[in-house]
Design an enzyme around this catalytic site. Structure first.
Site: not given
Length: 292
Positions: A138, A201, A237
């Site tokens: 990430d 995300k 996400k």
């Protein structure tokens, strides 16, 4: 007009506050219809169980990982979490201590949470993470580039990071709390996907406001539009501030309503959380659980 400007100009995702809030309100009103033990179990097994503390250490991360191992024995009737998410330097600790199958190793890397460092440092961090065992990485989008409208350098950097992690999933964090406007969230979503992101995300949960349903709706609409244009599925996400089973259920409903059941898999839907697991486990068992 370069390809990034062209991609931004061609997007038809609505970003007027009235449209976004109206659609989100409809979804929230309907979310309760999806409440069931099976949905709560799916949400639990979609969690990237996260520890991102200044005081994290090899021993604390090993204990954190062991708790996930123990879950398989203590609750054999339930699926485990999707992944353990840690700082990049702890990937090997998780790999060494993780015994249960089916749980991925996720890390935050690349100058997390600000993304303010040299691209070469980000590349090295991502490479070392994968070498240590990370299967998911990430990273935060460079919002300095974004606000300067330096889209070429922004996208080139993300593409290089994806090439670095290779088969590992690259999740690009937009930091929607810093982007603020729906228009900016749309632009950032489009740029991330055209830069080979496997997931987009919402947030780091560290500096700015975390996930919101409004931001999630815009992002999921962008994912749908991108899929319709390219045929490539990008995951979603939400992260930062999703703490209760009721909140998680709203994100489930949003993904189901906007993207459909195809996205309700662990390959395309995750929730970043540290405290949500106990709330969902409580909803699953009917007891007040404090396991994690």
């Amino acid at each position: 007009m370069d390809r990034y400007q062209e991609a931004l100009a061609s997007s038809r995702v609505p970003v007027s506050p009235e449209a976004v809030r109206g659609e989100v309100a409809k979804i929230v009103e309907k979310a309760g219809e999806y409440a069931s033990p099976e949905v709560y179990q799916f949400l639990f097994s979609s969690i990237d169980l996260t520890t991102l503390s200044t005081t994290d250490s090899q021993s604390s991360v090993a204990r954190f990982t062991q708790r996930v191992n123990d879950f398989d024995n203590d609750y054999p009737q339930y699926k485990n979490v999707a992944a353990i998410c840690v700082y990049s330097n702890f990937a090997e600790v998780v790999r060494t201590n993780l015994d249960v199958p089916g749980v991925d190793i996720a890390v935050v890397a690349g100058g997390f949470p600000s993304s303010q460092t040299f691209t070469s440092v980000k590349v090295a961090d991502c490479a070392l993470s994968v070498a240590g065992g990370a299967t998911e990485v990430d990273v935060v989008m460079n919002l300095g580039y974004f606000f300067d409208e330096n889209y070429e350098d922004l996208c080139d950097e993300l593409i290089e990071l994806k090439q670095t992690v290779k088969d590992a999933h690259l999740k690009v964090i937009l930091e929607t709390g810093a982007l603020k406007s729906y228009e900016n969230i749309k632009k950032a979503s489009v740029l991330a996907m055209y830069s080979d992101a496997d997931f987009i995300k919402t947030s780091t949960g560290k500096i700015y406001d975390g996930a919101t349903l409004d931001a999630a709706w815009v992002m999921c609409q962008c994912i749908k539009e991108y899929y319709d244009k390219t045929g490539r599925k990008v995951g979603f996400k939400p992260a930062g501030g999703v703490r209760t089973a009721e909140e998680a259920l709203c994100y489930y409903a949003l993904v189901k309503e906007v993207l459909g059941d195809e996205w309700l898999t662990h390959d395309l839907f995750r929730i970043g959380a540290s405290s949500l697991a106990n709330s969902l486990l409580s909803a699953m068992t009917g007891e007040d659980e404090k396991y994690f």
